[in-house]
Structure formats: structure tokens, C-alpha cells
Scaffold this motif. Structure first.
Motif, PDB file in Angstrom:
ATOM      1  N   MET A  25      27.968  -9.705  20.216  1.00 37.63           N
ATOM      2  CA  MET A  25      28.299 -11.124  20.419  1.00 37.63           C
ATOM      3  C   MET A  25      27.060 -12.001  20.423  1.00 37.63           C
ATOM      4  SD  MET A  25      31.372 -11.336  23.247  1.00 37.63           S
ATOM      5  CE  MET A  25      30.565 -10.365  24.505  1.00 37.63           C
ATOM      6  N   GLY A  26      25.874 -11.378  20.424  1.00 34.10           N
ATOM      7  CA  GLY A  26      24.633 -12.134  20.490  1.00 34.10           C
ATOM      8  C   GLY A  26      24.196 -12.458  21.904  1.00 34.10           C
ATOM      9  N   ASP A  27      24.850 -11.854  22.889  1.00 30.02           N
ATOM     10  CA  ASP A  27      24.487 -12.067  24.294  1.00 30.02           C
ATOM     11  C   ASP A  27      23.379 -11.074  24.657  1.00 30.02           C
ATOM     12  OD1 ASP A  27      24.279 -12.492  26.994  1.00 30.02           O
ATOM     13  OD2 ASP A  27      26.352 -11.918  27.472  1.00 30.02           O
ATOM     14  N   ILE A  28      22.173 -11.375  24.236  1.00 35.12           N
ATOM     15  CA  ILE A  28      21.049 -10.451  24.398  1.00 35.12           C
ATOM     16  C   ILE A  28      20.743 -10.207  25.874  1.00 35.12           C
ATOM     17  CG2 ILE A  28      18.630 -10.030  23.863  1.00 35.12           C
ATOM     18  CD1 ILE A  28      20.574 -10.040  21.431  1.00 35.12           C
ATOM     19  N   SER A  29      20.667 -11.267  26.655  1.00 29.70           N
ATOM     20  CA  SER A  29      20.336 -11.091  28.078  1.00 29.70           C
ATOM     21  C   SER A  29      21.439 -10.339  28.806  1.00 29.70           C
ATOM     22  CB  SER A  29      20.082 -12.450  28.730  1.00 29.70           C
ATOM     23  OG  SER A  29      21.245 -13.258  28.678  1.00 29.70           O
ATOM     24  N   GLY A  30      22.695 -10.613  28.437  1.00 33.06           N
ATOM     25  CA  GLY A  30      23.811  -9.898  29.056  1.00 33.06           C
ATOM     26  C   GLY A  30      23.770  -8.416  28.752  1.00 33.06           C
ATOM     27  N   ALA A  31      23.465  -8.080  27.504  1.00 36.11           N
ATOM     28  CA  ALA A  31      23.356  -6.671  27.120  1.00 36.11           C
ATOM     29  C   ALA A  31      22.193  -6.004  27.838  1.00 36.11           C
ATOM     30  CB  ALA A  31      23.188  -6.565  25.611  1.00 36.11           C
ATOM     31  N   GLN A  32      21.069  -6.700  27.932  1.00 33.16           N
ATOM     32  CA  GLN A  32      19.905  -6.152  28.625  1.00 33.16           C
ATOM     33  C   GLN A  32      20.212  -5.877  30.092  1.00 33.16           C
ATOM     34  OE1 GLN A  32      17.111  -9.280  27.714  1.00 33.16           O
ATOM     35  NE2 GLN A  32      16.056  -8.050  26.157  1.00 33.16           N
ATOM     36  N   GLU A  33      20.964  -6.782  30.706  1.00 31.08           N
ATOM     37  CA  GLU A  33      21.296  -6.619  32.126  1.00 31.08           C
ATOM     38  C   GLU A  33      22.149  -5.371  32.347  1.00 31.08           C
ATOM     39  OE1 GLU A  33      23.520  -9.076  35.748  1.00 31.08           O
ATOM     40  OE2 GLU A  33      23.176 -10.037  33.794  1.00 31.08           O
TER      41      GLU A  33
END
Length: 537
Positions: A428-436
Motif C-alpha cells: 500500500m506504500g505505508d512504509i512506516s507502518g510496515a517498518q513498525e
């Protein structure tokens, strides 16, 4: 499929008599239940469900069933063998040789194609019988019946998911509205005929409707008896898998997060304990194998565990991909589940380096070679008849090593849900969410883990692929992973033998390679008037 419905009477009786719940087995004289009464009470509906729970791991009692490929205990490792993720070190006694060489799922007459198809439709027929009976009788739906209906709808969704991801082109690789899927069967009454292939889109719509209905019922349901039963968390996990496979990233992330609630990640000692019990904190759904009902030499641990005292493992320890192993940081405790320096004691090893120190590049004298073998045998409780091999895994270990004792089969863990959520957020392009999400997951495995090192979508996806291999090795996800990612097979540098693996050593990616799709069983084409040779994959 016609034969399934013609033998529905036998199906009900077989499922009832073979019910897997310990409580029911101990307290209910199931042999005395007449087929006409099979769906007359919630207690008898539970027996139908208990038969399905047992079918997930046990020897098949169903009409036309094959106990050599009964339940998930065979298909879980099979889906990792086909892709070369679960590497065979030697021919052994031949189990799954056709799967790894790509001569089984491409053969319409093979038992693997046939049994995967018919067993899943047996699940669907059983779920239909419960769902349709309740719709017909319109009883008061209390907590107990809500639990029954939740499980029936979830089993139907799961069964169609198993079918559509094997017998049809991947959702993301085709036009799902026109691509042929599998028959959708909803009826349980005469004339007991199957139907034509529905489109991939139609099958996904049915799965989604079923799993959403299951979740509605589970919202008002009594608690599951144990982890062999499908719970609301397991239903969310099924929903997450379905959504991930079609690229519905938002739904996949949300469902995966819901599925893992209450199932904390394993600590090091539990992760390395062998994955032999569904009592582990991460296990959302799993089969508790009853001693009297195990398949023994056809069980999951017979096919995958290095300690099981069977010819499949004594002569064919399963290997971890060498290139993947070399990517695991030393600070990651999962690296301990692979033995890179285990001596190659098998003279029949596929790499031609077995039998003694002379052909093993890791040893230059007999004493060190056999001392290393003895250390592995004593450490993990294998027998003196067991061979070892470099890069063999010790992830799956029996509670009672060196025996043929049964152990539980795990179908779903919260670790998978973390990785589904991370992949969906990445896409989805939610980089920070994936990193978390990855930081919470990765730090539980690696003391030096830092998800911020993966700062782009491409880097995150490569890392997630790596994590799925290391974490979920042997748990049956690599086949659908390859299809979803449109990745082919190239086992160069993996440790697999090209001579032994033959066609399975290298395959083009699924979008341009129809051999990734299982053949429809020839028996289905011969018996179903709605499917002909022209419908074959």
C-alpha cells in the motif's frame, strides 16, 4: 465430484464415526448415530465438524480417500517441496519425489491432484450440509449454533481458498472475471451433480462472503473447545490469506492484525523447541493429533522432522537453502535451527558427497567426521540409523525423538499474520507502518534487528520474502508466495541437486508458465458432465 454427492450417506457416517474431539470420543457412542439423524441436533452437527477437524491431519476414512495423502499433514510440506524451499537431500524412499521433480501436480491422474481436489470438496459438502440444514429448519441461533455455523462457513471459505490457489491461475496474474476457477457447489440435495468451473472472481466472491459470514457468527459464538477448532482469530487469519492472495492489501492488513490478537510471539526457547505442539503461544489454529488416530508413517512429522524414526527422514534429512542461511544474521536465534556443518553420512546423498569424510568438504579425517555425526545424533535424539547432511534443518523436532510417536500439526501462527500485515502495508506504500510491524516481529527473533534499514518498498519486499522463508520454512506457504510474487524457481546455489530435482530445479515464473497450475483430476473430468477435456488446465 459426482461421486462425492452420490456417497454423501457414507460421508456423513464416516465423518461422524471418526470424530476427532477427545470429549466426544470418550463420551459419545458415535457408531450408534443413524445417518438420518446426522444433522438433527447441534451435538450431531458438532460431530460432523469434529470429523473435519480430524480430517485435517488423520488417515482418510472417506469414500475414495487415500490415506497416503490425507489431510493437511501431506499438503503442507508438499507446497514447500514443489517450490524447492523444503529441499530433499536424497531420494530416500521416494516420498514427494514426483512433487519436487514437477511430475505430480502436472499429471491429471496423480494422487496428489486427485486427493487435494476431492478432500477439499468433502469439506465443502460437509459445511454445506450444516449451513443448508440450519437455513431449512430456521432454529434459534444461540451461542453454540453460532459457533457451529461460524466454523462451517470458515471451513467452506478455507476449502475454496485451497482449491482456487492450486487449480486456477493466480488472481494477480490474470483477468479474474474471465479466468476459469473451480466449481462452486452449494447444494446437498439430489441430483448430487457438480457444476462447471466458475470464474476466479466468482470463487473469490464466494470465499469472501463465506468468511465474512463466519466472522458474524463468531461474534456471538461460544468459545472454541480447543485450537483444533476454527476460532474467530483463525477466521480472521483465513480472511487475511484470501485478501493477500488477491492483492486486497487493506483488508489483508486489517484482518491479519485482528487474527494475531491474543497470540504473542514466541520467545527463543519455545521457537527452538520443535514446533510439535499447538499449545505454543503463537498457534492460532492447529491439529491436536490423537495417538490412536495418527497416520504414523504418513504423518506430518514423518515427512518433515529430522528426528522421526522413519525411512523418509533417516535417509533423507531436509535441507535449508544455503543462500538464505548465509543471509541470517548471527544475532538471529533462528539460525540455530540449521546445521551447516552436519557431516554428510549418506552414501546415497543427491549431491554425491556423502558416505564419509573423503567426499565431505567440511572434514578431512574420519574421527572428526564421525564425532560430528555422533554429536548431532545425541543432541537431537535421533537413532544411529539416521543420516545427517550439511544445512539440514532441526526446526521440527518430536517431543519424543527417535520414535514414531505423533505430534501436533500447526496450520496458522501469529508470526504469519505479522508478515501478512507487513507485506500488505508495504504494497500500500505505508512504509512506516510496515517498518513498525516488522520491528515488533523482527526484534523478537534478532537482538540487533532494525527495520529502518529497509526504507523503500522494494527493499521492504525483499526483506519480507526473506523473513517469510526463514520464519515459515516447512509450513506450506512458499507455493502461494511464488504465485503472488510471480517468482519462478532457480535452485542454483541452494544446495539442491539439479540431477535429482530435474524439472523442479528451474521453472519460469507463474505468469508465463501454466505448469504452476494443478491439473484437474482426470476422475473429475470423466465423471462431471459439466467439465470436459477442454476445461483442463
Amino acid at each position: 465430484m459426482l461421486r462425492i454427492y452420490k456417497s454423501l450417506f457414507l460421508l456423513f457416517m464416516a465423518i461422524i464415526i471418526s470424530s476427532c474431539s477427545e470429549d466426544f470420543l470418550e463420551t459419545t457412542p458415535t457408531e450408534s448415530i443413524a445417518a438420518a439423524d446426522a444433522l438433527s441436533t447441534t451435538a450431531n452437527m458438532k460431530l460432523i465438524l469434529n470429523g473435519l477437524h480430524r480430517q485435517m491431519f488423520a488417515q482418510s476414512p472417506l469414500p475414495g480417500g487415500s490415506n497416503s495423502r490425507a489431510g493437511e499433514h501431506y499438503f503442507i510440506p508438499m507446497f514447500d517441496v514443489i517450490t524447492g524451499d523444503l529441499i530433499h537431500s536424497a531420494p530416500g524412499n521416494g516420498w514427494m519425489r514426483g512433487e519436487l521433480q514437477w511430475t505430480t501436480h502436472t499429471d491429471a491422474t496423480s494422487l496428489s491432484c486427485e486427493q487435494l481436489w476431492y478432500q477439499r470438496y468433502h469439506f465443502i459438502a460437509s459445511a454445506n450440509s450444516i449451513i443448508n440444514k440450519v437455513a431449512e429448519d430456521e432454529p434459534v441461533v444461540d451461542e453454540e449454533l453460532s459457533n457451529i455455523l461460524g466454523q462451517a462457513y470458515a471451513y467452506r471459505a478455507w476449502s475454496y481458498y485451497r482449491l482456487i490457489t492450486a487449480y486456477a491461475k493466480g488472481y494477480l496474474l490474470t483477468d479474474p472475471s474471465s479466468s476459469p476457477g473451480v466449481p462452486i457447489i452449494m447444494a446437498t440435495e439430489a441430483p448430487f451433480e457438480s457444476g462447471p468451473r466458475s470464474s476466479v472472481e466468482e470463487v473469490y466472491a464466494q470465499m469472501e462472503a463465506d468468511i465474512d459470514q463466519a466472522l458474524k457468527y463468531f461474534g456471538n459464538a461460544s468459545a472454541p473447545d480447543n485450537k483444533s477448532h476454527i476460532s474467530i482469530n483463525a477466521a480472521y487469519g483465513i480472511k487475511a490469506r484470501i485478501a493477500l492472495s488477491k492483492g486486497d492489501w487493506s483488508t489483508a492488513a486489517e484482518a491479519a492484525e485482528q487474527a494475531r490478537v491474543g497470540y504473542p510471539l514466541l520467545e527463543e526457547s519455545d521457537w527452538l523447541s520443535g514446533f510439535n505442539t499447538y499449545d505454543l503461544s503463537e498457534v492460532i489454529w492447529g491439529g491436536h493429533v490423537i495417538d490412536t488416530e495418527t497416520t504414523y508413517y504418513r504423518s506430518y512429522f514423518y515427512l518433515i522432522s529430522p528426528t522421526f524414526n522413519g525411512s523418509q527422514n533417516r535417509g533423507n534429512p531436509k535441507l535449508f537453502n544455503i543462500e538464505r542461511y548465509n543471509q541470517i544474521p548471527d544475532t538471529d536465534f533462528r539460525k540455530q535451527a540449521v546445521l551447516p556443518l552436519a557431516p554428510n553420512t549418506n552414501s546415497a546423498a543427491a549431491n554425491g558427497q556423502g558416505g564419509g569424510y573423503e567426499s565431505d568438504p567440511n572434514y578431512d579425517n574420519s574421527d572428526d567426521f564421525w564425532t560430528a555425526w555422533s554429536d548431532v545424533i545425541s543432541t537431537y535424539g535421533m537413532t544411529t540409523a539416521h543420516n545427517t547432511h550439511p544445512y539440514m534443518h532441526v526446526k521440527f523436532l518430536q517431543k519424543n525423538p527417535g520414535t514414531i510417536d505423533p505430534d501436533d500439526v500447526i496450520y496458522m501462527r501469529s508470526a504469519e499474520m505479522y508478515l501478512i500485515e507487513a507485506e500488505a502495508k508495504t504494497m500500500m506504500g505505508d512504509i512506516s507502518g510496515a517498518q513498525e510491524v516488522l520491528q515488533e516481529f523482527g526484534s523478537s527473533r534478532d537482538s540487533a534487528y532494525d527495520s529502518s534499514l529497509f526504507a523503500t518498498q522494494a527493499d521492504l519486499m525483499e526483506h519480507i520474502k526473506f523473513q517469510r522463508y526463514v520464519e515459515l520454512y516447512g509450513e506450506g506457504f512458499s507455493y502461494t508466495d511464488h504465485i503472488r510474487w510471480d517468482e519462478g524457481i532457480d535452485l542454483t546455489g541452494s544446495g539442491a541437486s539439479e540431477v535429482y530435482y530435474q524439472n523442479g530445479f528451474m521453472q519460469e515464473r507463474p505468469s508465463i508458465n501454466d505448469n504452476w497450475v494443478f491439473k484437474i483430476p482426470q476422475a473429475e473430468i470423466d465423471s462431471n458432465p459439466n467439465i470436459s477435456e477442454s476445461d483442463q488446465n
